[in-house]
Design a protein around this motif. Structure first.
Motif, PDB file in Angstrom:
ATOM      1  N   TRP A  10     100.656  -1.341  -5.175  1.00 26.36           N
ATOM      2  CA  TRP A  10     101.410  -1.867  -4.227  1.00 26.36           C
ATOM      3  C   TRP A  10     101.582  -0.210  -3.703  1.00 26.36           C
ATOM      4  N   LYS A  11     101.268   0.722  -4.362  1.00 26.06           N
ATOM      5  CA  LYS A  11     101.861   1.859  -3.675  1.00 26.06           C
ATOM      6  C   LYS A  11     103.108   1.925  -3.206  1.00 26.06           C
ATOM      7  N   MET A  12     103.421   2.305  -2.499  1.00 23.40           N
ATOM      8  CA  MET A  12     105.122   2.005  -2.535  1.00 23.40           C
ATOM      9  C   MET A  12     106.218   1.412  -1.371  1.00 23.40           C
ATOM     10  N   GLY A  94      94.804   9.373 -11.239  1.00 18.76           N
ATOM     11  CA  GLY A  94      93.862  10.126  -9.789  1.00 18.76           C
ATOM     12  C   GLY A  94      93.777   9.613  -8.669  1.00 18.76           C
ATOM     13  N   HIS A  95      94.615   8.399  -8.125  1.00 20.33           N
ATOM     14  CA  HIS A  95      94.494   7.805  -6.906  1.00 20.33           C
ATOM     15  C   HIS A  95      94.444   8.867  -6.273  1.00 20.33           C
ATOM     16  N   SER A  96      93.771   8.433  -5.096  1.00 22.40           N
ATOM     17  CA  SER A  96      93.321   9.521  -4.018  1.00 22.40           C
ATOM     18  C   SER A  96      94.468  10.379  -3.125  1.00 22.40           C
ATOM     19  N   TYR A 166      86.054   3.532  -8.436  1.00 19.15           N
ATOM     20  CA  TYR A 166      85.619   4.659  -6.688  1.00 19.15           C
ATOM     21  C   TYR A 166      86.062   3.877  -5.412  1.00 19.15           C
ATOM     22  N   GLU A 167      87.131   4.852  -5.265  1.00 18.56           N
ATOM     23  CA  GLU A 167      87.481   4.227  -3.979  1.00 18.56           C
ATOM     24  C   GLU A 167      87.282   5.469  -2.862  1.00 18.56           C
ATOM     25  N   PRO A 168      86.438   5.244  -2.510  1.00 22.11           N
ATOM     26  CA  PRO A 168      85.807   6.334  -1.368  1.00 22.11           C
ATOM     27  C   PRO A 168      87.185   6.485  -0.195  1.00 22.11           C
ATOM     28  N   ILE A 172      90.371   3.838   2.183  1.00 21.03           N
ATOM     29  CA  ILE A 172      91.280   3.574   2.048  1.00 21.03           C
ATOM     30  C   ILE A 172      92.223   3.223   2.937  1.00 21.03           C
ATOM     31  N   GLY A 173      93.306   2.307   3.145  1.00 25.76           N
ATOM     32  CA  GLY A 173      93.953   1.715   4.094  1.00 25.76           C
ATOM     33  C   GLY A 173      93.275   1.807   5.225  1.00 25.76           C
ATOM     34  N   THR A 174      92.255   1.622   5.762  1.00 29.17           N
ATOM     35  CA  THR A 174      91.571   2.613   7.303  1.00 29.17           C
ATOM     36  C   THR A 174      91.104   1.496   7.815  1.00 29.17           C
ATOM     37  N   GLY A 212      88.856  -0.049  -1.509  1.00 32.30           N
ATOM     38  CA  GLY A 212      89.070   0.523  -0.352  1.00 32.30           C
ATOM     39  C   GLY A 212      88.843  -0.317   0.784  1.00 32.30           C
ATOM     40  N   SER A 213      89.897  -0.976   1.400  1.00 31.63           N
ATOM     41  CA  SER A 213      90.630  -1.920   2.388  1.00 31.63           C
ATOM     42  C   SER A 213      89.435  -3.149   1.955  1.00 31.63           C
ATOM     43  N   VAL A 214      89.686  -3.402   0.717  1.00 31.27           N
ATOM     44  CA  VAL A 214      88.674  -5.165   0.042  1.00 31.27           C
ATOM     45  C   VAL A 214      90.273  -6.234   1.056  1.00 31.27           C
ATOM     46  N   VAL A 233      92.726  -3.167  -5.286  1.00 32.70           N
ATOM     47  CA  VAL A 233      93.296  -3.595  -3.966  1.00 32.70           C
ATOM     48  C   VAL A 233      94.413  -3.405  -3.100  1.00 32.70           C
ATOM     49  N   GLY A 234      95.055  -2.338  -2.938  1.00 37.59           N
ATOM     50  CA  GLY A 234      95.567  -2.271  -1.676  1.00 37.59           C
ATOM     51  C   GLY A 234      96.361  -2.945  -1.315  1.00 37.59           C
ATOM     52  N   GLY A 235      96.138  -2.616   0.307  1.00 42.90           N
ATOM     53  CA  GLY A 235      97.239  -3.799   1.296  1.00 42.90           C
ATOM     54  C   GLY A 235      96.997  -4.971   1.179  1.00 42.90           C
ATOM     55  N   ALA A 236      96.167  -5.930   0.959  1.00 45.91           N
ATOM     56  CA  ALA A 236      95.605  -7.198   0.428  1.00 45.91           C
ATOM     57  C   ALA A 236      96.303  -7.633  -0.791  1.00 45.91           C
TER      58      ALA A 236
HETATM   59  C1  PEP Z   1      93.880   1.376  -3.159  1.00 48.13           C
HETATM   60  O1  PEP Z   1      95.534   1.382  -2.709  1.00 48.13           O
HETATM   61  O2  PEP Z   1      93.750   1.477  -4.216  1.00 48.13           O
HETATM   62  C2  PEP Z   1      93.414   0.535  -1.919  1.00 48.13           C
HETATM   63  C3  PEP Z   1      92.024   0.632  -2.041  1.00 48.13           C
HETATM   64  O3  PEP Z   1      94.070   0.519  -0.766  1.00 48.13           O
HETATM   65  P1  PEP Z   1      93.735  -0.272   1.013  1.00 48.13           P
HETATM   66  O4  PEP Z   1      92.667  -1.688  -0.481  1.00 48.13           O
HETATM   67  O5  PEP Z   1      94.489  -0.660   1.087  1.00 48.13           O
HETATM   68  O6  PEP Z   1      92.217   0.481   1.401  1.00 48.13           O
END
Ligand code: PEP
Length: 252
Positions: A10-12, A94-96, A166-168, A172-174, A212-214, A233-236
């Motif tokens: 969820w990040k912040m 170690g999240h980017s 693996y998160e290029p 991420i979030g792009t 990365g934007s899954v 999965v971040g945003g979604a």
């Molecule tokens: C993440 O927060 O690890 C991530 C991959 O974010 P998003 O899915 O929004 O790109």
């Protein structure tokens, strides 16, 4: 052979009320699911409340970070024993975004990793290259250093408990996802490194997640690849319906 894992970061984001509503919603949506494993990593302030409200559901709760000492005069930090006692089962390390904004290095990743293992938390260790590194042809070199330094000193028994993500960084979030072929190439490379470090059997057991934007519209193609064992999965993950769609990926 490897049970897929779909993990939300969820990040912040979200207030406590929003977090509680999300938990009620997702618990209803996925109550029938036994596979994949499901995890949500809210801000650590909400770990306990979510672990309580998701008890009895297939959704487990993790943290987005952990400090490397178990207790002491470290104002503002949260330790593995604290997270475990609050109901966390996993921790992202170690999240980017931590590497980019908070000075996280492979050395501090390694210290956090040992703390997580000591505390009985399943570590999800994140690696990934920036766009500049990719364009300079350095992806494999960067990933190799992150894996070898981040996992230094781990023995094969401990390594079997690991999850790698693996998160290029450029994805991420792009909204730019790595193609399934690109992701599979790096995942296979990572599995090769794990084999070198820990042997075939352990390497075959370690889950490697893609992040990365899954989204609902790309998860099926990603999961169809042999070495993609799940997603971070971040945003979604913030919306219960879109997270459910990802959890209900087709294939594997
Ligand atoms: C993440 O927060 O690890 C991530 C991959 O974010 P998003 O899915 O929004 O790109």
């Amino acid at each position: 052979m490897r049970t897929p894992l779909i993990a939300g970061n969820w990040k912040m984001f979200k207030t406590l009320d929003e977090a509680s509503s999300w938990a009620d919603d997702i618990a209803k949506r996925v109550s029938d699911i036994t596979r994949p494993e499901i995890l949500v990593c809210p801000p650590c302030l909400y770990v306990h409340a979510l672990a309580e409200s998701l008890r009895g559901s297939p959704v487990r709760v993790g943290s987005q970070n952990v400090f490397w000492e178990d207790s002491g005069a470290f104002t503002g930090e949260v330790s593995a024993p604290m997270l475990a006692s609050a109901g966390a089962s996993h921790v992202i390390i170690g999240h980017s975004e931590r590497r980019q904004y908070f000075g996280e290095t492979d050395e501090t990743v390694n210290k956090r990793l040992f703390a997580a293992i000591r505390g009985g938390l399943t570590p999800i260790v994140c690696v990934g290259e920036t766009l500049d590194q990719r364009e300079a042809g350095k992806t494999n070199t960067v990933i190799e250093a992150q894996i070898k330094n981040g996992l230094a000193g781990i023995d094969p028994g401990q390594a079997g408990l690991l999850v790698i993500a693996y998160e290029p960084v450029w994805a991420i979030g792009t909204g730019k996802t790595a193609t399934p072929e690109t992701a599979q190439g790096v995942h296979a490379f990572i599995r090769g490194l794990l084999r070198e470090l820990f042997g075939q059997e352990v390497a075959d057991r370690i889950r490697i997640l893609y992040g990365g934007s899954v989204k609902g519209d790309n998860i099926d193609a990603l999961m169809a690849k042999a070495d993609i064992d799940g997603a971070l999965v971040g945003g979604a993950s913030l919306d219960a319906a879109s997270f459910e769609r990802i959890i209900r990926f087709k294939g594997k």
